[in-house]
Design an enzyme around this catalytic site. Structure first.
Site, PDB file in Angstrom:
ATOM      1  NE  ARG A 146     -15.739  45.607  27.486  1.00  0.00           N
ATOM      2  CZ  ARG A 146     -16.725  45.121  27.185  1.00  0.00           C
ATOM      3  NH1 ARG A 146     -18.128  45.080  27.648  1.00  0.00           N
ATOM      4  NH2 ARG A 146     -17.115  44.914  25.554  1.00  0.00           N
TER       5      ARG A 146
ATOM      6  NE  ARG B 226     -12.452  52.986  24.880  1.00  0.00           N
ATOM      7  CZ  ARG B 226     -12.718  51.580  24.799  1.00  0.00           C
ATOM      8  NH1 ARG B 226     -13.992  51.183  25.954  1.00  0.00           N
ATOM      9  NH2 ARG B 226     -12.538  50.677  23.858  1.00  0.00           N
TER      10      ARG B 226
ATOM     11  CG  ASP C  35     -17.392  49.633  19.374  1.00  0.00           C
ATOM     12  OD1 ASP C  35     -17.347  48.864  19.472  1.00  0.00           O
ATOM     13  OD2 ASP C  35     -17.413  49.867  20.711  1.00  0.00           O
TER      14      ASP C  35
ATOM     15  CG  ASN D 171     -17.574  44.970  17.602  1.00  0.00           C
ATOM     16  OD1 ASN D 171     -18.301  45.686  18.047  1.00  0.00           O
ATOM     17  ND2 ASN D 171     -17.907  43.733  17.030  1.00  0.00           N
ATOM     18  CE  LYS D 172     -12.713  45.671  21.987  1.00  0.00           C
ATOM     19  NZ  LYS D 172     -11.918  46.726  21.831  1.00  0.00           N
TER      20      LYS D 172
END
Ligand code: MRU
Length: 349
Positions: free
Chosen positions: A45, A88, A238, A248-249
């Site tokens: 990931r 994804r 990302d 992002n996360k």
């Protein structure tokens, strides 16, 4: 340096990030569908790492194909690209790497290469994507380290380290470079619920490198900032839209808002393969929703009652106004990002 992912003979080998830090186990993929599954299930990931995995998976798939002619190989190639693209949705590096492999295939076919030569070119390009990613991280580290004071407490969210790239890391690359320059750096790693990339992966990498690391739960960041325990924030990304909005996360947005309130610089470190000039702003970025189980359970223990509804968006979008600067391999972009990112993307490598 950690081997996040490697091409070994006719297989792709990756460290199983789901098992860290309890066990260092390697997964060997011998087919393209196995690589796609590894991406989907988070064996590997992190935006740049899944781009590298997709490229290696495509090259592996073509190596294993029984196609005897270019037309047949092209059909299988397209199917394999589609398979990788369906893993994804948020990290644009995945689509960037697939597009690059498509260009490599098209150029080779256009040049009249044999099936074997096309396979070789795909293998070579996948290896180059891997090696270029490490070089980008090192360059980002060198640029980003200039933003780090001689003594600094740095907060990071999720894992933007060697494990999330081909090696060295983006946000953690900046931290590593600052440490290599002799700066006195201490890292606060958000645990990053629900998948715990911060607690499990960032802490594991940094402790292995002997870097001062403290893990906090996500809800502690606000009081750490208020207490003066954070000098700057650095995270990965990302996908970065053309206007500088950063996906992002999940949880990153909250950290950015907190940083602004406390007058703390909020930096994003990402290669230009994460910058998506075709997406005008963060509202257009697809956000992956992952399985309820990541929220309902911690390990094998259930922590929510049956019947409660669950949401699990894996990413959030931080509006550009909260981002102090974006560190890329070609230099540091400052607001207004619409022009600074476009200039860096156009600049000579
Ligand atoms: O769901 P993940 O673990 O793939 O999410 C990873 C992140 O959000 C990282 O911060 C991002 O990919 C940057 S990695 C250099």
């Amino acid at each position: 340096m950690l081997p996040t992912i490697e091409r070994k003979g006719d297989s792709v080998v990756m460290i199983d990030q789901r098992k860290l830090p309890s066990a260092e186990v390697y997964v060997t993929c011998t087919t393209a569908p196995q690589v796609a599954r590894a991406i989907k299930t988070m064996v590997i990931r992190g935006a740049p790492a899944i781009g590298v995995a997709a490229a290696m998976g495509i090259a592996l798939g073509m190596r294993k194909s029984r196609a005897t002619g270019t037309k047949q190989l092209a059909t299988e190639f397209q199917k394999t690209c589609n398979l990788m693209a369906a893993t994804r949705p948020t990290a644009v590096n995945l689509f960037w790497a697939i597009d690059r492999m498509k260009h490599t295939f098209a150029d080779a076919a256009h040049a009249g290469c044999s099936v074997d030569d096309i396979r070789q070119r795909l293998d070579d390009d996948a290896r180059r994507i891997h090696d270029e990613d490490i070089a980008s991280c090192r360059a980002m580290g060198a640029h980003g380290a200039t933003l780090v004071p001689d003594t600094a407490n740095i907060l990071t969210h999720c894992n933007a380290g060697a494990l999330a790239t081909a090696g060295y890391g983006t946000a953690l690359g900046v931290i590593r470079a600052a440490v290599e320059q002799g700066k006195k750096v201490a890292v606060l790693a958000d645990e990053t619920r629900p998948f715990l990339q911060g607690a499990r992966l960032t802490a594991w990498e940094l402790v292995k490198d002997g870097i001062d690391t403290t893990v906090i739960t996500d809800n502690m960041a606000a009081s750490m900032m208020r207490l003066g325990d954070v000098d700057l924030v650095v995270v990965g990304a990302d996908r970065i839209a053309a206007n500088g909005d950063v996906a992002n996360k999940v949880g990153t947005y909250g950290v950015a808002v907190l940083a602004k309130e406390h007058g703390i610089p909020f930096y994003v470190a990402a290669p230009l393969s994460t910058v998506d000039l075709g997406t005008p702003d963060g509202g257009q970025i697809p956000i992956e929703e992952r399985s309820d189980r990541e929220v309902t359970h911690v390990g094998t223990s259930r922590v929510t009652p049956e019947g409660a509804k669950i949401r699990n968006p894996a990413f959030d979008v931080t509006p550009a106004k909260y981002v102090t600067a974006i560190v890329t391999e070609r230099g540091i972009a400052r607001p207004p990002y619409a022009s600074s990112l476009a200039d860096l993307a156009r600049a000579q490598p």
